[in-house]
Structure formats: C-alpha cells, structure tokens
Design an enzyme around this catalytic site. Structure first.
Site, PDB file in Angstrom:
ATOM      1  N   ASP A  98       0.860  -1.182   0.000  1.00 28.42           N
ATOM      2  CA  ASP A  98       0.000   0.000   0.000  1.00 28.42           C
ATOM      3  C   ASP A  98       0.898   1.234   0.000  1.00 28.42           C
ATOM      4  OD1 ASP A  98      -1.855  -1.999   0.326  1.00 28.42           O
ATOM      5  OD2 ASP A  98      -2.917  -1.039   1.984  1.00 28.42           O
ATOM      6  N   LYS A 140      -6.616   3.063  -3.098  1.00 28.95           N
ATOM      7  CA  LYS A 140      -6.961   3.015  -1.674  1.00 28.95           C
ATOM      8  C   LYS A 140      -7.289   4.428  -1.214  1.00 28.95           C
ATOM      9  CE  LYS A 140      -4.959   1.836   2.859  1.00 28.95           C
ATOM     10  NZ  LYS A 140      -3.804   1.229   3.547  1.00 28.95           N
ATOM     11  N   LYS A 152      -9.818  -0.113  -2.230  1.00 32.97           N
ATOM     12  CA  LYS A 152      -9.707  -0.428  -0.812  1.00 32.97           C
ATOM     13  C   LYS A 152     -10.133   0.800  -0.018  1.00 32.97           C
ATOM     14  CE  LYS A 152      -6.441  -1.626   2.892  1.00 32.97           C
ATOM     15  NZ  LYS A 152      -5.054  -2.044   3.212  1.00 32.97           N
TER      16      LYS A 152
END
Length: 223
Positions: free
Chosen positions: A92, A156, A185
């Site tokens: 991430d 994300k 996400k």
C-alpha cells in the site's frame, strides 16, 4: 450479505505497536478468516515467518512511504524491494500528495510509475493511497486516473492518519469512474459492521480497519 471476512485487511499501523501486538493481530485475524493483515514495514519479516510457521492462510500487506507519501522515490522503491524480499504479498503505497498539490507533475508521475513498476517487478499487488479526504472529487479522480495509467492494482482511499478517512460518496464515485479491473480499498475510520457493509456495497473490494476483529465478532453475533 456473505461474510465480510474475505474483504477485511486487519490493520495495525500504530507507531507504538509491539511484536506481541502483531502476533495477537495475526492469530486473531487468522481465527476470524480475514483476507489478510496490514502491518508496519518493521514487522514484515517476523510476521511472514509467523504466518508461514503457523500455516495461516493470511495475505501479508505492508505500507510504503507511510503515512505522508512525500519521501523520495528512491526511498520508496528501496522500501518496496525490502518488503517484498521479507515476505509481503501486497504493498500500500502513499502517493506524493505534496507534489500533486504543487502541480509538480513530472515528480508525481515518476513517483507513481516508479513505485507501481517496482512492486510489479516483485510480483506484488500495488495499492495507491490517495488520501481522498484531502482532495476534491475532481482532484481525486485526476489523481486516480494517473494511478490507473501507471497500472495500479487498487486505489486506496486513506492512510487513516488524516482527519477525514474513507467517505462513502467518494468510494461510490471512484467505482463508477474507474475501469472494472481497478479495485478499491476503503480505509480510515471504518469501525463497525454497518459501515463495512456499506463500503463493500458501494464498490470496495477490500476494507482496511483496525477494528476488524470487533466487526467480524459483531457479524457472527448478528448472524
């Protein structure tokens, strides 16, 4: 709704977390059948060993350039290489929002492309963290498009360290805007089952939350 567990990345990114905290996260998340756990880079090697030795079916996720995203591209790439070598399955990566806000597109494009490429060269999925709470809808979509162009696997929403975390309307907008191959996400401030279900229904494939075990316990109790 089917169990949320397959969508949940059980997360512990506090700077004062200890190895005992991470071990508890691993055992609890495995028992709850979470998709995976998201831990600080410092713990990746130990966590990978623990997951492997206990034969837990968990994916191991870590963060890169976290939480601000404005570290150098070379530093981020080295973080990616180290995380991959030590056993992380997914990465991430925090986008350089400072470069975006400054209109420094060459630096920003290099940041995005270099980190995604570095992750893919290690055969890892890469999620690009936009910090959507700091962006207008127009800027969010513009930044997301740059990540799509560079072949990100996920967009994300948030680090969880910015005051505004995941916002349902922005996830809905992202899902309508993004190509189907790009997953989302949602993370930041998701504390209960109702919220988690709403984000999944809005189009989030994954939910990153430090309240994962409470959410899934709540789900079992209400089943």
């Amino acid at each position: 709704m089917n169990s949320l567990s397959k969508h949940i990345e059980s997360t512990l990114l506090r700077q004062n977390s200890s190895w005992d905290d991470i071990r508890q996260l691993i055992s609890g998340s495995a028992a709850a059948a979470c998709y995976g756990i998201c831990v600080p880079p410092y713990f990746v090697k130990q966590a990978a060993r623990e997951i492997r030795e206990k034969k837990h079916p968990l994916k191991l996720i870590t963060v890169i350039g976290f939480p601000m995203g404005y570290s150098s591209v070379s530093a981020k790439v080295e973080e990616i290489k180290k995380a991959a070598m030590e056993g992380a399955h997914e990465l991430d990566v925090v986008v350089n929002l400072a470069a975006f806000m400054s209109g420094d597109m060459p630096v920003l494009k290099n940041d995005i492309q270099s980190t995604i490429t570095a992750g893919h060269l290690q055969n890892k999925k890469v999620k690009m963290i936009l910090e959507t709470g700091a962006l207008s809808e127009t800027d969010m979509l513009k930044l997301a498009d740059m990540c799509v162009e560079a072949d990100a696997d996920f967009i994300k929403t948030s680090t969880g360290f910015y005051p505004n975390g995941a916002e349902l309307n922005k996830v809905e907008l992202l899902r309508k805007h993004l190509p189907g191959r790009i997953k989302i996400k949602a993370s930041g401030g998701i504390k209960n089952r109702e919220q988690a279900e709403a984000f999944v229904q809005a189009g989030a494939e994954r939910i990153g939350t430090s309240s994962a075990l409470d959410i899934l316990k709540e789900e079992v109790q209400d089943a």
